[in-house]
Design a protein around this motif. Structure first.
Motif, PDB file in Angstrom:
ATOM      1  N   GLY A 112       0.822  -1.214   0.000  1.00 32.55           N
ATOM      2  CA  GLY A 112       0.000   0.000   0.000  1.00 32.55           C
ATOM      3  C   GLY A 112       0.851   1.257   0.000  1.00 32.55           C
ATOM      4  O   GLY A 112       0.592   2.214  -0.754  1.00 32.55           O
ATOM      5  N   VAL A 113       1.909   1.261   0.833  1.00 29.94           N
ATOM      6  CA  VAL A 113       2.830   2.397   0.835  1.00 29.94           C
ATOM      7  C   VAL A 113       3.502   2.539  -0.523  1.00 29.94           C
ATOM      8  O   VAL A 113       3.689   3.648  -1.040  1.00 29.94           O
ATOM      9  CB  VAL A 113       3.879   2.219   1.947  1.00 29.94           C
ATOM     10  CG1 VAL A 113       4.963   3.297   1.858  1.00 29.94           C
ATOM     11  CG2 VAL A 113       3.211   2.254   3.315  1.00 29.94           C
ATOM     12  N   CYS A 116       1.154   4.206  -3.054  1.00 33.20           N
ATOM     13  CA  CYS A 116       1.081   5.661  -2.820  1.00 33.20           C
ATOM     14  C   CYS A 116       2.372   6.345  -3.292  1.00 33.20           C
ATOM     15  O   CYS A 116       2.336   7.430  -3.914  1.00 33.20           O
ATOM     16  CB  CYS A 116       0.855   5.947  -1.333  1.00 33.20           C
ATOM     17  SG  CYS A 116      -0.748   5.375  -0.704  1.00 33.20           S
ATOM     18  N   VAL A 119       2.502   7.033  -7.064  1.00 32.22           N
ATOM     19  CA  VAL A 119       1.815   8.251  -7.528  1.00 32.22           C
ATOM     20  C   VAL A 119       2.699   9.480  -7.279  1.00 32.22           C
ATOM     21  O   VAL A 119       2.893  10.336  -8.156  1.00 32.22           O
ATOM     22  CB  VAL A 119       0.459   8.395  -6.823  1.00 32.22           C
ATOM     23  CG1 VAL A 119      -0.224   9.706  -7.235  1.00 32.22           C
ATOM     24  CG2 VAL A 119      -0.438   7.206  -7.147  1.00 32.22           C
ATOM     25  N   VAL A 120       3.289   9.565  -6.057  1.00 31.62           N
ATOM     26  CA  VAL A 120       4.131  10.715  -5.725  1.00 31.62           C
ATOM     27  C   VAL A 120       5.350  10.766  -6.638  1.00 31.62           C
ATOM     28  O   VAL A 120       5.716  11.834  -7.176  1.00 31.62           O
ATOM     29  CB  VAL A 120       4.546  10.650  -4.243  1.00 31.62           C
ATOM     30  CG1 VAL A 120       5.546  11.761  -3.924  1.00 31.62           C
ATOM     31  CG2 VAL A 120       3.331  10.724  -3.343  1.00 31.62           C
TER      32      VAL A 120
END
Length: 383
Positions: A112-113, A116, A119-120
């Motif tokens: 999950g990290v 994310c 995307v960053v």
């Protein structure tokens, strides 16, 4: 951290091999990072690269802590450096390590990290390369990074699941082996206890009678020899009856058949065992005299060894039987088959039964594969 099973498979690295592998992997990844000061990220990039790569030395033993450090270093990279760096390979390795060596929950948190972060990183790289923040390049970067992260997590989770499955199979096999050994030991113990009880019931009464009659005959012989003769006759009859009952009892324990038993076999009966064109037999003279127990034991060893040959050695097997009598009785049975022997069953049969019989007479037994193939049983019985 997953512990290794008691019996490590040969295709698995041991603790020392795993340690050297982790050192080699981390060192191979850290070495190129030394050139980072020569590139645009400069010394800041070197610090971030080391923060991402050096924790990989401990990824196997502390996967969650290593992932946390790598993730923080990757966040610092996104904040301070707007272009990709070689050290970013540490992130999928950290994700793999969490999925492989930590729990499933920690593995899901890591992926999950990673999503994310994809995307960053995609947004940061598009802007860093001077492009416009449009959907197409952002989506392309996100899909690429996310694919790498998910693949690393999937490989780690698959390896963890497979390791757990193999460990469960190994543990189950060891448990079955222990249970089988316990059952064999219990069966052998029960058989010995049963024989002991039966021997006591059958023989104790007869021996007690013999002792009492012998004491009476000793005193009566002084006054009335005729009474002594009658008493000795009673002793003889009682002894024969006890011997007959003992033989019948032992036959029941072995076969469960209540029929009258024939005399126990000995060396003279070996010829009946080795009948067959595939058996090369060298046997002693049937008139050779040895103690009954020794003769019976030699007979049973040949009988059991030939039974194992018929069951396990395979077709077209040549068998050699050699029984010699000198200061000791030696028994040799060997074949040129597949070399398998019957397993011990705990009831006095198989190799365990043969070894117990030989040991009871102060001898020794050797049983195992023979050079060139096949199986060999060799026993030595002192006379």
């Amino acid at each position: 951290m997953t512990t290794a099973p008691a019996h490590r498979q040969p295709w698995r690295l041991g603790p020392r091999g795993q340690w050297w592998f982790d050192i080699a992997l981390a060192t191979a990844l850290v070495t190129p990072a030394a050139l980072t000061p020569l590139t645009d990220p400069g010394w800041t990039g070197l610090v971030i690269s080391l923060a991402q790569l050096v924790p990989l030395y401990w990824r196997r033993h502390h996967p969650v802590a290593v992932f946390a450090v790598v993730a923080l270093a990757s966040a610092a990279q996104a904040a301070l450096i707007d272009t990709p760096m070689w050290s970013q390979v540490a992130f999928p390795l950290a994700v793999y390590s969490v999925a492989r060596y930590a729990s499933a929950a920690w593995g899901l948190a890591a992926v999950g990290v990673g999503l994310c972060g994809a995307v960053v990183a995609a947004i940061r790289w598009v802007l860093g390369f001077g492009g416009n923040l449009e959907p197409d390049p952002v989506i392309a970067y996100v899909v690429t990074i996310a694919t790498i992260v998910v693949t690393a997590w999937a490989l780690g989770a698959l390896a963890r699941t497979r390791r757990a499955y193999v460990d469960a199979l190994v543990e189950r096999g060891e448990r079955i082996e222990r249970e089988a050994a316990q059952q064999v030991a219990l069966a052998a113990s029960d058989e010995r206890a049963r024989i002991a009880r039966e021997m006591h019931d059958v023989v104790a009464h007869g021996l007690s009678t013999i002792v009492v009659q012998a004491d009476g005959a000793r005193y009566a012989a002084r006054r009335d020899p005729a009474v002594a003769a009658d008493t000795l006759a009673t002793i003889s009859a009682t002894g024969r009856e006890a011997l007959q009952e003992m033989r019948r009892m032992l036959g029941l324990l072995r076969t469960g058949d209540s029929a009258d038993l024939l005399p126990q076999p000995g060396l003279a009966d070996l010829a009946g065992l080795v009948v067959g064109t595939s058996v090369d037999a060298t046997l002693p003279d049937p008139a050779t005299s040895v103690p009954d127990g020794i003769g019976l034991t030699a007979y049973r060893i040949v009988q059991e060894a030939l039974t194992n040959v018929r069951k396990h050695a395979g077709p077209d097997v040549r068998v050699r039987v050699d029984v010699t009598v000198d200061d000791e009785v030696t028994v040799l049975v060997e074949d040129d088959g597949r070399g398998a022997a019957a397993p011990d069953d705990g009831h006095g049969l198989g190799l365990l039964g043969m070894r117990e019989r030989v040991t009871a007479h102060g001898g020794d037994l050797e049983a195992g594969p023979r050079p060139g193939g096949g199986f060999r049983v060799r026993a030595r019985l002192p006379r």
